[in-house]
Design a protein around this motif. Sequence first.
Motif, PDB file in Angstrom:
ATOM      1  N   HIS A 164       0.306   7.481  -5.857  1.00 13.38           N
ATOM      2  CA  HIS A 164      -0.960   8.270  -6.049  1.00 13.38           C
ATOM      3  C   HIS A 164      -0.602   9.696  -5.542  1.00 13.38           C
ATOM      4  N   GLY A 165       0.335   9.700  -4.193  1.00 17.12           N
ATOM      5  CA  GLY A 165       0.639  10.814  -3.542  1.00 17.12           C
ATOM      6  C   GLY A 165       1.286  11.794  -4.475  1.00 17.12           C
ATOM      7  N   TRP A 186       0.762  -1.229  -0.047  1.00 13.84           N
ATOM      8  CA  TRP A 186       0.048  -0.001   0.055  1.00 13.84           C
ATOM      9  C   TRP A 186       1.095   1.200  -0.135  1.00 13.84           C
ATOM     10  N   GLU A 187       2.036   1.295   0.672  1.00 16.10           N
ATOM     11  CA  GLU A 187       2.687   2.492   0.713  1.00 16.10           C
ATOM     12  C   GLU A 187       3.273   2.929  -0.879  1.00 16.10           C
ATOM     13  N   GLY A 228       0.632   4.215  -2.456  1.00 17.49           N
ATOM     14  CA  GLY A 228       0.096   5.693  -1.988  1.00 17.49           C
ATOM     15  C   GLY A 228       1.477   6.586  -2.689  1.00 17.49           C
TER      16      GLY A 228
END
Length: 121
Positions: free
Chosen positions: A86-87, A79-80, A83
Amino acid sequence: MSTRENISSGSPWEDKIGYSRAVKVGNMLELSGTTAPGNTIYDQTKAVIELAQKVLEEAGSSLEQVIRTRIFTTDISQWEEIGRAHGEFFGTIKPVTTMVEVSKLIDPTIMVEVEFSAVVE
């Protein structure tokens, strides 16, 4: 009543399955789940967002107009990395988002799929 516009990618699967790449109704734009090739989950997520950016712009919207993303992954332990990608695109935009793990996606090499909701101004 708002006018509906179906936006096609030209994929033969759209007619076979009965879906559109995106649908615009009024000032709302919904993009179908988007996948992209890549060696890592980070690479795939980044490529998905870049692909969606093109569709958004062709439909008169932009990443800045995205109000929701829905992220599906076959490996939530990463997920990181999802993320992080995405970030890089949404760090200041901050749409609402959901990230869930699923058992499989349509292609076993695909690790992430993202849906986008946006407004068109």
